[in-house]
Design an enzyme around this catalytic site. Structure first.
Site, mmCIF file in Angstrom:
data_model
loop_
_atom_site.group_PDB
_atom_site.id
_atom_site.type_symbol
_atom_site.label_atom_id
_atom_site.label_comp_id
_atom_site.label_asym_id
_atom_site.label_seq_id
_atom_site.Cartn_x
_atom_site.Cartn_y
_atom_site.Cartn_z
ATOM 1 N N ASP A 53 0.685 -1.190 0.023
ATOM 2 C CA ASP A 53 -0.037 0.030 -0.028
ATOM 3 C C ASP A 53 0.990 1.032 0.083
ATOM 4 O O ASP A 53 1.408 1.560 0.892
ATOM 5 C CB ASP A 53 -0.933 -0.091 1.260
ATOM 6 C CG ASP A 53 -2.014 1.068 1.245
ATOM 7 O OD1 ASP A 53 -1.967 1.868 0.156
ATOM 8 O OD2 ASP A 53 -2.744 1.177 2.182
ATOM 9 N N ASP A 92 -1.710 6.860 -7.500
ATOM 10 C CA ASP A 92 -1.977 5.621 -6.760
ATOM 11 C C ASP A 92 -1.813 4.343 -7.533
ATOM 12 O O ASP A 92 -2.655 4.079 -8.264
ATOM 13 C CB ASP A 92 -3.296 6.146 -6.075
ATOM 14 C CG ASP A 92 -3.768 5.052 -4.799
ATOM 15 O OD1 ASP A 92 -2.775 4.334 -4.555
ATOM 16 O OD2 ASP A 92 -4.847 5.037 -4.702
#
Length: 450
Positions: free
Chosen positions: A114, A331
């Site tokens: 992440d 992202d």
């Protein structure tokens, strides 16, 4: 993109990057070396045959639809609160998995990679409350290199969401917007990375969370999170001496994840992550608060021969995303690309004029522009994203995808609070992050061959 929202602290300078380096004793002995030459790991998409999440009975379009829904879940949890962006991102949507080992002897875990989180943590015995996982749970009592961190240690203070328990143990507390949480002991441990070169890379004294109380929407195939964000305790910053602020990845297009059984995306750390050579373009990495994100500056998007300028007025007002600089985050964990409403509507009108195909409605109401297609594609115009000093030609498969049989939809979607350059648009680019020179570089690459 996972961000802590402990009630007492909204954004304690938490996570996915402004580059504060821990003053820990790093440049430890790596098995290969400690000169920053780097190492490479597999980065497994959750929908590939190599992933424990993989379900061969699900069609490609269904996998896409599920990934898109996870993207909306991530984006929808951004809220404004007293002019502060509060990120309430549910834990499960992490799109890529990493296998690493922790402890001595090494104990393998599979965790969500992440870039929107800092603290790396895994479930640990004894469990006060643990979510179900198929693999064994790490038992720190069986590791000779495990050491809890004291309450007065700098690492404990850097978290911003900790308390002192059992005499002098730093207890971390992370809570998420869907009421998921992890609570446990902050500790040092040896981490071993299974480099694709065949030489494992071992690093002692990595700060991580040993979670004893974990609950929420975590899938049972994962044991926690590997934090690749920009905060003080992220893996990226902890390994700064070894990787010299460099990492990169090359993402295989999602439509190939399930069709090529041995195709694996990769993430590189150190000098091996340097992106150079012909056709490389670079754009500044903007430093902003919260330091969690990788902020880039999007100047506009061209459809065919018509360009739409990205203006600051397109964005919802907030401290984090106001102004002309750093108006979009990149992202790797969000599939779709989200654009502010006004900007999106201008693009939509140009696209509708440019595409000669039968437009039909998305039955689910998820996408605004969809077309009938017999072969899963349409004749779409060239789309170019213009970042500062870097023009990226987006592949048709990055901007239009078959979300169900015979239905092709635009994967650029409107958003209320935050602009996100998602991983569909990033596919088949070698993308390098240089946190020393503060830039992100892009090189068109066939990631199935990288």
């Amino acid at each position: 993109m996972k961000m802590n929202t402990k009630a007492s602290t909204l954004f304690p300078t938490f996570v996915f990057l402004a580059i504060f380096h821990l003053s820990l004793v790093f440049c430890r002995k790596i098995i290969s070396n400690c000169d920053g030459s780097g190492f490479t790991l597999d980065l497994i998409h959750r929908d590939s045959p190599l992933s424990p999440y993989y379900n061969p009975s699900i069609t490609h379009s269904k996998r896409l639809r599920n990934a898109f829904l996870r993207s909306f879940s991530r984006e929808s949890f951004f809220k404004k609160s007293n002019d502060t962006i509060q990120s309430d991102i549910i834990p499960i949507p992490g799109e890529y998995l990493m296998k690493i080992s922790i402890g001595t002897p090494p104990f393998e875990i599979v965790a969500i990679a992440d870039t929107g989180s800092d603290l790396t943590w895994t479930q640990c015995k004894p469990c006060t409350n643990c979510f179900k996982q198929t693999a064994p749970i790490f038992d720190s009592r069986k590791s000779s290199t495990y050491k809890t961190i004291g309450c007065n240690a700098e690492e404990c203070a850097l978290l911003g969401t900790s308390s002192c328990v059992r005499g002098n143990i730093c207890e971390y507390q992370m809570s998420y917007g869907d009421q998921s949480q992890t609570i446990g002991d902050l500790a040092f441990e040896k981490f071993t990375f299974p480099s694709t070169s065949g030489n494992n890379v071992s690093i002692p004294n990595v700060v991580f969370g040993c979670g004893h109380d974990n609950s929420g929407t975590f899938n049972n195939y994962t044991s926690g999170i590997i934090g690749l964000g920009g905060g003080e305790v992220s893996i990226v910053n902890q390994l700064d001496k070894q990787i010299k602020g460099k990492f990169s990845y090359c993402l295989i297009p999602i439509e190939l994840q399930s069709s090529i059984s041995n195709a694996t995306s990769h993430i590189n750390f150190g000098n091996s992550a340097t992106v150079s050579g012909r056709d490389v373009v670079s754009t500044p990495l903007i430093k902003k608060e919260p330091s969690t994100f990788y902020y880039l500056n999007l100047e506009g998007i061209t459809v065919g021969n018509k360009r739409v300028e990205f203006k600051s007025s397109n964005l919802a007002s907030s401290n984090a995303f106001d102004g002309d600089e750093g108006n979009i985050i990149i992202d790797s964990g969000t599939t779709l690309t989200f654009l502010p409403n006004d900007f999106y509507l201008n693009l939509e009108s140009i696209l509708l004029e440019s595409i000669n195909a039968t437009r039909i409605d998305d039955p689910s109401g998820t996408f605004g522009i969809c077309y009938e297609s017999k072969n899963g594609t349409i004749d779409a115009p060239k789309i170019v994203a213009h970042f500062t000093d870097a023009d990226l030609v987006l592949a048709p498969s990055s901007t239009f995808a078959e979300v169900e049989e015979g239905l092709v939809c635009l994967t650029l979607v409107p958003a209320e609070q935050i602009a996100i350059f998602g991983n569909l648009a990033q596919a088949n680019f070698l993308i390098g992050y240089d946190l020393v020179d503060n830039k992100v570089s892009f090189k068109p690459t066939d990631c199935t061959k990288y």
